[in-house]
Design a protein around this motif. Structure first.
Motif, PDB file in Angstrom:
ATOM      1  N   VAL A   1       0.862  -1.184   0.000  1.00  6.71           N
ATOM      2  CA  VAL A   1       0.000   0.000   0.000  1.00  6.71           C
ATOM      3  C   VAL A   1       0.896   1.231   0.000  1.00  6.71           C
ATOM      4  O   VAL A   1       1.774   1.382   0.855  1.00  6.71           O
ATOM      5  N   SER A   2       0.676   2.110  -0.940  1.00  4.73           N
ATOM      6  CA  SER A   2       1.516   3.310  -1.041  1.00  4.73           C
ATOM      7  C   SER A   2       0.664   4.477  -1.528  1.00  4.73           C
ATOM      8  O   SER A   2      -0.461   4.296  -2.012  1.00  4.73           O
ATOM      9  N   GLY A   3       1.217   5.668  -1.418  1.00  2.20           N
ATOM     10  CA  GLY A   3       0.542   6.857  -1.918  1.00  2.20           C
ATOM     11  C   GLY A   3      -0.781   7.148  -1.233  1.00  2.20           C
ATOM     12  O   GLY A   3      -1.724   7.641  -1.866  1.00  2.20           O
ATOM     13  N   VAL A   4      -0.878   6.868   0.074  1.00  2.00           N
ATOM     14  CA  VAL A   4      -2.121   7.141   0.802  1.00  2.00           C
ATOM     15  C   VAL A   4      -2.298   8.657   0.900  1.00  2.00           C
ATOM     16  O   VAL A   4      -1.445   9.371   1.444  1.00  2.00           O
ATOM     17  N   ARG A   5      -3.406   9.138   0.380  1.00  3.72           N
ATOM     18  CA  ARG A   5      -3.685  10.580   0.391  1.00  3.72           C
ATOM     19  C   ARG A   5      -5.108  10.805   0.877  1.00  3.72           C
ATOM     20  O   ARG A   5      -6.072  10.351   0.253  1.00  3.72           O
ATOM     21  N   LEU A   6      -5.236  11.480   2.011  1.00  2.00           N
ATOM     22  CA  LEU A   6      -6.548  11.745   2.605  1.00  2.00           C
ATOM     23  C   LEU A   6      -7.246  12.859   1.837  1.00  2.00           C
ATOM     24  O   LEU A   6      -6.689  13.946   1.660  1.00  2.00           O
ATOM     25  N   LEU A   7      -8.456  12.592   1.383  1.00  2.06           N
ATOM     26  CA  LEU A   7      -9.235  13.582   0.645  1.00  2.06           C
ATOM     27  C   LEU A   7     -10.243  14.295   1.536  1.00  2.06           C
ATOM     28  O   LEU A   7     -10.522  15.480   1.340  1.00  2.06           O
ATOM     29  N   GLN A   8     -10.817  13.573   2.500  1.00  2.00           N
ATOM     30  CA  GLN A   8     -11.822  14.171   3.392  1.00  2.00           C
ATOM     31  C   GLN A   8     -11.901  13.341   4.658  1.00  2.00           C
ATOM     32  O   GLN A   8     -11.802  12.112   4.617  1.00  2.00           O
ATOM     33  N   ALA A   9     -12.085  14.023   5.793  1.00  2.00           N
ATOM     34  CA  ALA A   9     -12.212  13.342   7.085  1.00  2.00           C
ATOM     35  C   ALA A   9     -13.191  14.103   7.955  1.00  2.00           C
ATOM     36  O   ALA A   9     -13.111  15.329   8.062  1.00  2.00           O
ATOM     37  N   ASP A  10     -14.114  13.377   8.538  1.00  2.00           N
ATOM     38  CA  ASP A  10     -15.106  13.974   9.433  1.00  2.00           C
ATOM     39  C   ASP A  10     -15.385  12.987  10.565  1.00  2.00           C
ATOM     40  O   ASP A  10     -15.300  11.768  10.382  1.00  2.00           O
TER      41      ASP A  10
END
Length: 236
Positions: free
Chosen positions: A157-166
């Motif tokens: 798993v690579s390149g984890v990029r968070l787009l939205q978090a609530d």
């Protein structure tokens, strides 16, 4: 005998009309005995009704998905590991619950946990998984890692990029605080051969995932991952 005695009292002796009258009396006696016997057995067959208040069925306290141990089939995240679903299983009386308010710092911790757990799983770092997750989650991770090793593959798993978090909800149950965070993120998730490194599954490009991650902390301690549930990307 009763008919004969009755005839003697009337002056007929044991013969003559005594025989006919005795026969009628015998029929009357037999009918009476039959009626008494039927009445007796009817009374024995009637159910006995006890006094007092009516019985009540067993009841359970207020429950929700978060009260139930994950017994149903596990979900599978985009990161490739097996995850316990929230819901299903045996319902137990729920402890007293109360909503709580979290600080922005808590959401920052949850966002870091997303990358830390993904990285620990990809690195097959059992010590880090035990530090970041509850024992139940660790058991699911360990089972999936063992299955990958048996198949001769490794989850990368690579390149984890968070787009939205609530924060979807937060609550307290006794000594434990719980919080569910809704994550929408991108990551490159593939399987590779453990020996050659050749691609064995997945695509080498980012894919978007929406999941609900539930965290728990005891007595104000460190937040640990306790469950992951897939969510609808359009409804989250």
């Amino acid at each position: 005998l009763i008919g004969g005695l009755f005839g003697m009292l009337l002056g007929y002796g044991f013969g003559g009309m005594a025989g006919a009258l005795g026969f009628l009396i015998q029929l009357l006696l037999i009918g009476t005995l039959v009626w008494l016997a039927m009445a007796f057995f009817r009374s024995r067959s009637q159910p006995v009704v006890a006094g007092g208040a009516p019985a009540r069925g067993l009841g359970f306290g207020r429950t929700s998905q978060r009260d139930v141990a994950p017994q149903s089939a596990p979900a599978r995240s985009s990161a490739g590991f097996t995850l316990p679903r929230i819901g299903g299983g045996t319902i137990a009386p729920a402890p007293q619950m109360a909503d709580i308010t979290l600080d922005p710092a808590d959401l920052d911790i949850f966002e870091r946990r997303l990358g830390e757990v993904q990285r620990a799983f990809a690195d097959e770092d059992h010590a880090a998984l035990r530090r970041l997750s509850t024992p139940e989650m660790v058991s699911y991770f360990s089972e999936e890692l063992a299955e990958n090793a048996k198949r001769g593959v490794r989850n990368e798993v690579s390149g984890v990029r968070l787009l939205q978090a609530d924060i979807a909800e937060a609550w307290n149950e006794g000594e434990d605080d719980y919080a569910t965070a809704a994550f929408r993120y991108e990551a490159i998730d593939v399987l590779r051969d453990r020996v050659t490194g050749a691609l064995a599954g997945g695509v080498e490009e980012p894919t978007e995932t929406v999941e609900l991650w539930t965290f728990v902390r005891k007595n104000g301690g460190e937040w640990k991952l306790s469950a992951i549930q897939e969510a609808d990307a359009h409804g989250a």
